[in-house]
Design an enzyme around this catalytic site. Structure first.
Site, PDB file in Angstrom:
ATOM      1  N   ASP A 189      16.569  -5.925  -2.806  1.00 57.19           N
ATOM      2  CA  ASP A 189      16.872  -7.269  -2.330  1.00 57.19           C
ATOM      3  C   ASP A 189      15.575  -8.051  -2.187  1.00 57.19           C
ATOM      4  O   ASP A 189      14.885  -7.963  -1.173  1.00 57.19           O
ATOM      5  CB  ASP A 189      17.617  -7.222  -0.996  1.00 57.19           C
ATOM      6  CG  ASP A 189      18.117  -8.596  -0.562  1.00 57.19           C
ATOM      7  OD1 ASP A 189      17.607  -9.604  -1.078  1.00 57.19           O
ATOM      8  OD2 ASP A 189      19.017  -8.656   0.293  1.00 57.19           O
ATOM      9  N   HIS A 194      13.213 -12.856   3.438  1.00 51.37           N
ATOM     10  CA  HIS A 194      12.834 -11.690   4.222  1.00 51.37           C
ATOM     11  C   HIS A 194      11.346 -11.352   4.142  1.00 51.37           C
ATOM     12  O   HIS A 194      10.918 -10.355   4.719  1.00 51.37           O
ATOM     13  CB  HIS A 194      13.666 -10.482   3.773  1.00 51.37           C
ATOM     14  CG  HIS A 194      15.136 -10.775   3.740  1.00 51.37           C
ATOM     15  ND1 HIS A 194      15.854 -11.040   4.879  1.00 51.37           N
ATOM     16  CD2 HIS A 194      16.010 -10.866   2.709  1.00 51.37           C
ATOM     17  CE1 HIS A 194      17.123 -11.278   4.541  1.00 51.37           C
ATOM     18  NE2 HIS A 194      17.236 -11.182   3.248  1.00 51.37           N
TER      19      HIS A 194
END
Length: 291
Positions: A189, A194
């Site tokens: 991911d 993030h």
């Protein structure tokens, strides 16, 4: 309208071959916080290849490639800004124990598009099977801000109800490392939300946030380790709704209520909050069904 609901629903499934081995499983387990203490026999089940067991939530990253919340954005009929996308929920049904090494076919398609007024919700279903039959089925709910209001179906509103009023059967805390998101993103991911402070700010966050699926995996591990005697193969279904974000460096507080079930097993209601922010709930409507 950037989301063509009819086009998305009519599109044929996208099928890809996926493969994984013990290294992928070990990386995932480390990514959700397994391995501490490093010499604990209970943790070695997640980190040592000679005694490896696969936590079922590994299914969300098996084979690499983008997770459901990202894959849904490349589906026919969908053209939206990643900065306006949130992961709304995740459901998993395990048909057989996930093997340490595997080769399978994953078929994904949009099965629902809901109009929530100020947002749209896409449901991406992925069915995975190998030569012996179905392995697992998962669904990712993708919340797209600003894309509702076209008069479409609002979708189901049924939820498992509030958590029990009595005190939880068990409460455990799990510290989130400062570099947890950087480690977890190696599972596939690569959403900059993030890792990139500038992108996180554009999305409305004070700094990069932990992947929702990382919290999802950490919560399931807490349930398995605490109430299922560490037996990952007992998990049959696992569903949650993401209601808040976790920042690396915070502490998860996992509350668990065990419920009696039918002959084939039972269930655990789970609620996950962040200790440092007054137990702000980040995983709600969470249920683990087990054999």
């Amino acid at each position: 309208m950037p989301i063509d609901a009819a086009g998305a629903l009519a599109a044929a499934p996208r099928v890809r071959e996926i493969r994984w081995d013990h290294k992928d499983v070990q990386l995932y387990h480390l990514g959700i916080g397994a391995g501490l203490p490093a010499d604990d026999p209970r943790e070695l089940r997640y980190t040592l290849e000679s005694r490896l067991h696969v936590l079922p939530s590994f299914a969300t990253v098996a084979g690499g490639g983008p997770p459901g919340v990202i894959a849904a954005l490349s589906a026919p009929g969908v053209d939206v800004d990643l900065a306006r996308v949130l992961h709304g929920g995740q459901r998993l049904r395990v048909h057989r124990p996930v093997p340490v090494r595997g080769r399978a076919r994953a078929a994904s398609r949009i099965v629902a598009v809901y109009d929530k007024g100020t947002a749209a919700v896409l449901v991406l279903r992925t069915e995975v099977r190998d030569d012996d039959g179905p392995l697992w089925t998962e669904e990712a709910e993708v919340f797209v801000r600003g894309e509702g209001g076209w008069g479409g179906e609002r979708g189901p509103s049924g939820r498992p109800g509030p958590v029990p009023r009595q005190a939880p059967d068990r409460v455990v805390e799990r510290a989130v490392r400062e570099d947890q998101a950087l480690l977890y993103r190696l599972c596939g991911d690569w959403n900059p939300l993030h890792a990139d402070p500038a992108f996180a700010a554009r999305a409305g966050f004070e700094r990069p946030v932990l992947h929702g699926l990382c919290t999802y995996g950490a919560a399931l591990k807490a349930v398995v380790d605490t109430l299922l005697d560490g037996d990952v193969d007992r998990v049959r279904e696992y569903a949650t709704r993401f209601t808040g974000v976790v920042y690396p460096g915070e502490t998860l507080r996992v509350r668990m209520w065990r419920a009696a079930g039918p002959d084939e097993g039972g269930s655990v209601r789970v609620e996950v909050g962040v200790r440092e922010r007054g137990d702000t709930v980040v995983l709600a409507d969470t249920v683990v069904r087990y054999a």
